[in-house]
Enzyme design. Structure first.
Site, PDB file in Angstrom:
ATOM      1  N   HIS A  69      64.550  92.315  -8.408  1.00  0.00           N
ATOM      2  CA  HIS A  69      64.329  93.158  -9.576  1.00  0.00           C
ATOM      3  C   HIS A  69      64.998  92.628 -10.834  1.00  0.00           C
ATOM      4  O   HIS A  69      64.561  92.946 -11.940  1.00  0.00           O
ATOM      5  CB  HIS A  69      64.813  94.582  -9.298  1.00  0.00           C
ATOM      6  CG  HIS A  69      63.877  95.377  -8.444  1.00  0.00           C
ATOM      7  ND1 HIS A  69      63.865  95.286  -7.068  1.00  0.00           N
ATOM      8  CD2 HIS A  69      62.907  96.259  -8.765  1.00  0.00           C
ATOM      9  CE1 HIS A  69      62.937  96.085  -6.585  1.00  0.00           C
ATOM     10  NE2 HIS A  69      62.336  96.690  -7.597  1.00  0.00           N
ATOM     11  N   GLY A  70      66.052  91.861 -10.708  1.00  0.00           N
ATOM     12  CA  GLY A  70      66.676  91.369 -11.919  1.00  0.00           C
ATOM     13  C   GLY A  70      67.963  90.619 -11.661  1.00  0.00           C
ATOM     14  O   GLY A  70      68.576  90.725 -10.598  1.00  0.00           O
TER      15      GLY A  70
END
Length: 504
Positions: free
Chosen positions: A354-355
């Protein structure tokens, strides 16, 4: 280009009309036009990054062809266990065991290295540099390391995983490689789901580019309903929640306990409305062009445990990690210690996907910690079906509320700028639990909209889209008009709000 922008409002009907009325008679022209439209859609954000998606498509198309035409000796990938144990090929020649630099594996390796390489460079390079600098500083030395001013290409996490699944499936023999570059390039860049999914498997989407497509009224009608409901989720639910959530998270140090609780709850609805709204619009737009995409959400906030939540949330990603990471690691068909290891790896990698921030890794770790106890007692597959009652029992309702509460706590880490901010936010829940002096921060409109939204989600939980339940009912058109009316009067139009998952 954003689904909720005026530009897309012009773009979609133009592409739709040309697709069905100009290019319908020739399938190759139809696919080529879709490819051009998809590149315009993606290049509208920044045309310079078109080179990445074209390169990724070309590499995987070439690797797929090479894996099918490699004429070396049979490898272990082509043999059953008996043949491997005998050390012979099917024609009694000595078995040549593949390594990563011979045979078909070399082309799988090229695909993995290229796709994961560009993903790691653009998304994680600065994260690793900053983490190394922090570690050096912790040891008492002054680091002199520079980061790069990198722009994260929109949708890179989605289309790299989509092309990787193609290469892996071709290597495993689950899918025959395509020899049509236009169809393959369009599969990778298909604009409805290019930027934020669903992450389609080649086995589902790619064959649809080889079938003659005729416009079907029912499919088009279903698509329009999904687009309508997706816009409601995004513009009425998500964007209105954001107006409350953002100030609370930015000023959590001075917020009351109740405001912090509401901030966490509203963020849960913000991210669900935002992401599932995008998925609904993507699936609906694909239907307008005769394509069927996989379901990505199934009312996840009515889940009765964390295991059920992950069967209902971002389904295309969770099943991707199940098939291409969890099962190859051994899945649950190993000793308990290794199964626990596999679960942790999948959730941590899912968080990291996700990041480039420790907050996402902690978020994944929290879900792993919540999932493992259920797995250990063998209850992770208890709730495979929806409850059949209109009103849930007290026990079911308690399970739903408990699961939602745990999910909201984890969402705080997902939303916070840093792990320290997340802990500070959660700590503030107990500092000042008194009611705020002014309820203006939570308007009546959003409260009514959330109640309406939850009720409709509950009623329609047996179907992918609750508007589908109205098929054949005399009052369906007034309901469609009323939904559009709510979007116009309750939706946030001050500016085109980007979808949250664009940053991933």
């Amino acid at each position: 280009m954003l689904f909720n922008s005026f530009t897309f409002l012009i773009f979609l009907p133009i592409v739709f009309l040309l697709y069905w009325f100009v290019f319908q008679k020739n399938l190759k022209f139809q696919n080529a036009f879709l490819l051009l439209a998809s590149y315009v859609f993606y290049g509208w954000w920044d045309w310079r990054f078109l080179g990445l998606i074209i390169a990724s498509s070309a590499i995987d198309f070439w690797c797929g062809l090479k894996m099918s035409t490699d004429d070396g000796q049979q490898s272990t990938a082509d043999l059953n266990q008996f043949e491997i144990e005998k050390g012979l090929t099917t024609d009694n020649r000595p078995l040549k065991t593949e390594n990563w630099f011979t045979g078909r594996k070399r082309y799988l390796a090229i695909s993995l290295i290229f796709n994961l390489g560009i993903l790691a460079f653009f998304k994680y390079f600065n994260f690793f540099i900053d983490s190394a600098a922090d570690f050096i500083l912790l040891l008492g030395f002054q680091p002199h390391i520079s980061t790069l001013n990198l722009i994260l290409p929109v949708g890179i996490s989605f289309y790299t995983f989509q092309t990787l699944s193609y290469s892996i499936d071709v290597y495993k023999g689950k899918l025959k490689p395509t020899k049509d570059p236009i169809a393959f390039f369009t599969f990778v860049a298909f604009f409805p789901q290019l930027v934020a999914g669903p992450i389609e498997r080649a086995s589902n989407l790619l064959p649809q580019f080889f079938k003659k497509r005729e416009f079907e009224y029912q499919k088009g009608s279903d698509g329009m309903k999904l687009i309508l409901w997706g816009l409601f989720k995004k513009m009425v639910i998500a964007d209105n929640c954001a107006l409350v959530v953002n100030p609370i998270f930015e000023n959590y140090q001075t917020a009351s306990g109740l405001e912090l609780i509401m901030g966490a709850i509203l963020f849960a609805f913000q991210i669900y409305g935002d992401f599932s709204g995008y998925s609904d619009i993507a699936i609906g737009v694909a239907k307008l062009f005769g394509f069927d995409l996989m379901t990505n959400f199934r009312t996840p906030y009515f889940s009765r445990d964390i295991a059920e939540f992950w069967r209902r949330w971002h389904i295309s990603l969770s099943t991707w990690f199940r098939d291409y990471l969890y099962i190859p690691l051994g899945g649950s068909r190993v000793i308990k210690a290794k199964a626990i290891r596999n679960i942790f790896i999948v959730f941590l990698v899912s968080g990291f996907w996700h990041g480039a921030n420790w907050t996402f890794i902690v978020w994944g770790g929290i879900h792993a910690a919540l999932f493992i106890p259920i797995f250990l007692i063998g209850k992770n597959r208890t709730h495979l079906h929806e409850g059949s009652h209109l009103i849930p029992s007290f026990k079911e309702a308690l399970k739903m509320v408990s699961t939602f509460t745990l999910v909201c706590i984890a969402w705080v880490f997902f939303r916070a700028d840093s792990v320290g901010d997340a802990w500070g936010y959660l700590g503030g829940l107990f500092k000042n639990p008194l009611l705020p002096r002014n309820f203006a921060w939570l308007g009546y409109d959003i409260r009514i909209a959330l109640i309406l939204f939850l009720g409709l989600e509950w009623i329609g939980r047996f179907q992918f889209n609750w508007l589908g339940r109205l098929e054949g009912k005399w009052y369906r058109y007034p309901v469609y008009l009323f939904t559009g009316f709510l979007i116009v009067f309750w939706g946030v139009f001050t500016e085109a709000k980007e979808f949250i998952y664009f940053q991933f």
